[in-house]
Design an enzyme around this catalytic site. Structure first.
Site, PDB file in Angstrom:
ATOM      1  CD  GLN A 112      -3.306   0.176   0.338  1.00 10.44           C
ATOM      2  OE1 GLN A 112      -3.587  -0.996   0.522  1.00 10.44           O
ATOM      3  NE2 GLN A 112      -3.950   0.925  -0.528  1.00 10.44           N
ATOM      4  CE  LYS A 127      -5.602  -3.997   2.795  1.00  5.24           C
ATOM      5  NZ  LYS A 127      -5.793  -3.472   1.430  1.00  5.24           N
ATOM      6  CG  ASP A 167      -8.599  -5.821   1.177  1.00 13.92           C
ATOM      7  OD1 ASP A 167      -8.043  -5.228   0.248  1.00 13.92           O
ATOM      8  OD2 ASP A 167      -8.365  -7.031   1.431  1.00 13.92           O
TER       9      ASP A 167
HETATM   10  P1  NDP Z   1     -14.677  -9.106  -1.903  1.00 10.33           P
HETATM   11  O1  NDP Z   1     -14.737  -9.598  -0.532  1.00 10.33           O
HETATM   12  O2  NDP Z   1     -15.725  -8.202  -2.425  1.00 10.33           O
HETATM   13  O3  NDP Z   1     -14.550 -10.319  -2.937  1.00 10.33           O
HETATM   14  C1  NDP Z   1     -13.519 -11.240  -2.834  1.00 10.33           C
HETATM   15  C2  NDP Z   1     -13.676 -12.265  -3.921  1.00 10.33           C
HETATM   16  O4  NDP Z   1     -12.481 -13.061  -3.980  1.00 10.33           O
HETATM   17  C3  NDP Z   1     -14.811 -13.227  -3.637  1.00 10.33           C
HETATM   18  O5  NDP Z   1     -15.329 -13.702  -4.845  1.00 10.33           O
HETATM   19  C4  NDP Z   1     -14.105 -14.337  -2.874  1.00 10.33           C
HETATM   20  O6  NDP Z   1     -14.748 -15.592  -2.907  1.00 10.33           O
HETATM   21  C5  NDP Z   1     -12.786 -14.409  -3.609  1.00 10.33           C
HETATM   22  N1  NDP Z   1     -11.760 -14.909  -2.685  1.00 10.33           N
HETATM   23  C6  NDP Z   1     -11.383 -14.374  -1.501  1.00 10.33           C
HETATM   24  N2  NDP Z   1     -10.466 -15.121  -0.894  1.00 10.33           N
HETATM   25  C7  NDP Z   1     -10.245 -16.160  -1.712  1.00 10.33           C
HETATM   26  C8  NDP Z   1      -9.399 -17.276  -1.641  1.00 10.33           C
HETATM   27  N3  NDP Z   1      -8.598 -17.470  -0.591  1.00 10.33           N
HETATM   28  N4  NDP Z   1      -9.424 -18.145  -2.686  1.00 10.33           N
HETATM   29  C9  NDP Z   1     -10.248 -17.949  -3.749  1.00 10.33           C
HETATM   30  N5  NDP Z   1     -11.076 -16.900  -3.867  1.00 10.33           N
HETATM   31  C10 NDP Z   1     -11.072 -16.019  -2.868  1.00 10.33           C
HETATM   32  O7  NDP Z   1     -13.224  -8.387  -2.020  1.00 10.33           O
HETATM   33  P2  NDP Z   1     -12.695  -7.348  -3.105  1.00 10.33           P
HETATM   34  O8  NDP Z   1     -13.325  -7.592  -4.419  1.00 10.33           O
HETATM   35  O9  NDP Z   1     -12.776  -6.008  -2.493  1.00 10.33           O
HETATM   36  O10 NDP Z   1     -11.136  -7.730  -3.153  1.00 10.33           O
HETATM   37  C11 NDP Z   1     -10.594  -8.642  -4.103  1.00 10.33           C
HETATM   38  C12 NDP Z   1      -9.097  -8.386  -4.234  1.00 10.33           C
HETATM   39  O11 NDP Z   1      -8.868  -7.040  -4.670  1.00 10.33           O
HETATM   40  C13 NDP Z   1      -8.317  -8.529  -2.922  1.00 10.33           C
HETATM   41  O12 NDP Z   1      -7.013  -9.028  -3.233  1.00 10.33           O
HETATM   42  C14 NDP Z   1      -8.187  -7.093  -2.439  1.00 10.33           C
HETATM   43  O13 NDP Z   1      -7.070  -6.921  -1.584  1.00 10.33           O
HETATM   44  C15 NDP Z   1      -7.993  -6.380  -3.760  1.00 10.33           C
HETATM   45  N6  NDP Z   1      -8.301  -4.956  -3.771  1.00 10.33           N
HETATM   46  C16 NDP Z   1      -9.486  -4.457  -3.357  1.00 10.33           C
HETATM   47  C17 NDP Z   1      -9.756  -3.111  -3.425  1.00 10.33           C
HETATM   48  C18 NDP Z   1     -11.086  -2.549  -3.072  1.00 10.33           C
HETATM   49  O14 NDP Z   1     -11.272  -1.334  -3.247  1.00 10.33           O
HETATM   50  N7  NDP Z   1     -12.042  -3.314  -2.609  1.00 10.33           N
HETATM   51  C19 NDP Z   1      -8.732  -2.160  -3.895  1.00 10.33           C
HETATM   52  C20 NDP Z   1      -7.529  -2.784  -4.376  1.00 10.33           C
HETATM   53  C21 NDP Z   1      -7.330  -4.126  -4.293  1.00 10.33           C
HETATM   54  P3  NDP Z   1     -15.497 -16.141  -1.579  1.00 10.33           P
HETATM   55  O15 NDP Z   1     -16.775 -15.383  -1.529  1.00 10.33           O
HETATM   56  O16 NDP Z   1     -15.666 -17.594  -1.819  1.00 10.33           O
HETATM   57  O17 NDP Z   1     -14.604 -15.852  -0.429  1.00 10.33           O
HETATM   58  O1  2IT Z   2      -5.878  -2.703  -1.485  1.00  8.93           O
HETATM   59  C1  2IT Z   2      -6.424  -1.589  -1.564  1.00  8.93           C
HETATM   60  O2  2IT Z   2      -5.900  -0.644  -2.171  1.00  8.93           O
HETATM   61  C2  2IT Z   2      -7.736  -1.402  -0.923  1.00  8.93           C
HETATM   62  N1  2IT Z   2      -8.279  -2.356  -0.375  1.00  8.93           N
HETATM   63  C3  2IT Z   2      -8.393  -0.055  -0.907  1.00  8.93           C
HETATM   64  C4  2IT Z   2      -7.835   0.794   0.186  1.00  8.93           C
HETATM   65  C5  2IT Z   2      -8.514   2.121   0.390  1.00  8.93           C
HETATM   66  O3  2IT Z   2      -8.084   2.793   1.355  1.00  8.93           O
HETATM   67  O4  2IT Z   2      -9.397   2.521  -0.353  1.00  8.93           O
END
Ligand code: NDP
Ligand code: 2IT
Length: 446
Positions: A112, A127, A167
């Protein structure tokens, strides 16, 4: 890695944090990219920047007790790692997932720092999270957990100190419960969290920002290499916040997205994913992705999430979790003609997978650049909260587009300056690092 100082610092990290493989993986990748920087900048070595940047400024670990619907006391472990505040208040999401331990939060916090620096906005790196699993919990249980989590966290955060967000496992519902508890404890209505609801200080386009930003970044990568999304087949993993809005924007830009997944399995819809159905299943009903096939008989569901990378595609957008693409999956992607991988998830590719990308001349957009759109719009939410004003969706989306363009340009030019043209991973690590390093050097030994 050749630079003696970097080798020494990395050895020390391995000694001190040997029980945190994800953190060591993240530091190793960044340090490998910084090899030429360390050679060229003895002043940064003298200022102790490399030793300091791998040690969080502060790590908080706390008990999170709450009562479940059966009246039984449950205890989870809460974390907040305040990694680096050289260029702004700590900023980064909160992950709620049973796999969370200190090493996960530290790798995410470390990444981050550089991601936030790349956004050009004044945000440091942090984080947090907990091993709490929101899946299968009632709204009331989630609320009690979030209130307990915030009761401790509120002592350590603030709009000019540390600003958490979502997240994995932390979406609009969780952020809202945490915000409500902070406001009640402190009697202050401030922008202490981002990703808030639109009725209480949230920014338009924050929900879409990470997925949209990922596609804007990918579009820049494609354009620079004489390609575009138009007519391309895309595989996306995950079916959460990032995956859903990546699917929406990739489709709008002319691609056909044919897969989505969760931790149990993946769906393939050769007609193109019906996103309204996915949104209803995941955002409203909180169901599993396999339910998709009950209303889409042409689509297939397969057990096991890693199989998603065996589906032939042109462009892959991993949007689920860390290390979801290993060497074998990367080889399958390459063998099936995939030529571009851009990362929506944090650190979704193992080091061996990344080697496969480079060995096959695939275009590779690393997470800390490609998924920076989420935290960038979080930064814009902070600006709007400070102004007590809000921009329109179009205004925020335009700013996001420009930020993603600038991030690509910064990665591209740093990769050229240090003799690694086209290596956007090295470019992202170097460009993100240099701004933070200059600030750390200027502020002295703190
Ligand atoms: P959500 O909780 O909305 O969705 C996560 C998704 O990933 C679900 O479909 C989940 O499936 C799947 N998942 C989680 N853990 C695992 C695992 N161990 N193995 C397989 N599938 C998995 O999270 P986000 O969409 O917000 O985040 C997804 C990724 O993006 C993460 O790496 C996060 O750090 C990153 N990210 C998020 C940001 C944000 O603004 N939200 C910004 C930047 C990065 P299930 O429901 O089965 O757990
Ligand atoms: O991994 C990421 O950049 C996030 N989960 C978003 C963090 C934020 O402060 O919006």
């Amino acid at each position: 890695m050749q630079n003696k100082h970097l080798i020494e610092v990395l050895e020390n990290v391995k000694k001190r944090d040997g029980d945190q493989p994800e953190f060591i993986q993240a530091v190793t990748e960044v340090f490998e990219s910084l090899d030429p920087v360390a050679d060229a900048r003895p002043d940064l070595i003298k200022a102790g920047v490399f030793e300091r940047i791998v040690e969080p400024e502060r790590q908080i670990i706390f008990r999170v007790p709450w009562v479940d619907d059966n009246g039984k006391v449950q205890v989870n472990r809460g974390f907040r790692v305040q990694f680096n505040s050289a260029i702004g208040p700590y900023k980064g999401g909160i992950r709620l997932h049973p796999s969370v331990y200190l090493g996960i939060i530290k790798f995410l916090g470390f990444e981050q720092i550089f991601k936030n620096s790349l956004t050009t906005l004044p945000m440091g790196g942090g984080k947090g999270g907990s091993d709490f699993d929101p899946k299968g919990k009632s709204d009331a249980e989630v609320m009690r957990f979030c209130q307990s989590f915030m009761t401790e966290l509120s002592k350590h955060i603030g709009p000019d100190t540390d600003v958490p967000a979502g997240d994995i496992g932390t979406g609009a519902r969780e952020v809202a419960y945490m915000f409500g508890q902070y406001k009640r404890l402190r009697n202050e209505f401030t922008g202490v969290l981002t990703g808030k609801g639109l009725t209480f200080g949230g920014s338009l386009a924050r929900t879409e920002a990470t997925g949209y930003g990922l596609c804007y970044f990918t579009n820049e990568v494609l354009k620079a290499n004489g390609k575009s999304f138009e007519g391309q087949t895309v595989c996306i993993s995950g079916s959460g916040n990032v995956a859903i809005y990546a699917c929406e924007k990739a489709t709008a830009l002319g691609a056909k997205v044919i897969t989505m997944s969760d931790s149990n399995g993946y769906i393939v819809d050769k007609n193109g994913i019906d996103l309204d159905c996915v949104k209803q299943l995941k955002e409203v009903e909180r169901k599993r992705i396999k339910e998709y096939v009950s209303t889409h008989p042409d689509a297939e569901y397969h057990e096991g999430c890693s199989g998603v990378w065996t589906v032939p595609c042109d462009i892959a957008l991993p949007c689920a979790t860390q290390n979801e693409i290993n060497e074998e999956s990367a080889k399958a992607l390459a063998a099936n003609g995939c030529y571009c991988i851009c990362e929506g998830a944090n650190m979704p590719s193992t080091p061996e997978a990344i080697e496969v990308y480079f060995a096959n001349n695939m275009l590779y957009g690393p997470a800390k650049a490609a998924n920076a759109g989420g935290v960038a719009v979080s930064g814009l939410e902070m600006s709007q909260n400070s102004m007590r004003y809000g921009w329109t969706f179009e205004e925020v989306d335009d700013k996001l587009k420009n930020i993603m363009k600038d991030i690509f340009a910064a990665c591209d030019s740093a990769s050229k300056e240090f003799g690694m043209e086209g290596n956007y991973m090295a470019g992202a690590n170097i460009a993100g690092f240099l701004k933070v390093a200059e600030a750390m050097k200027a502020q002295g030994c703190v």
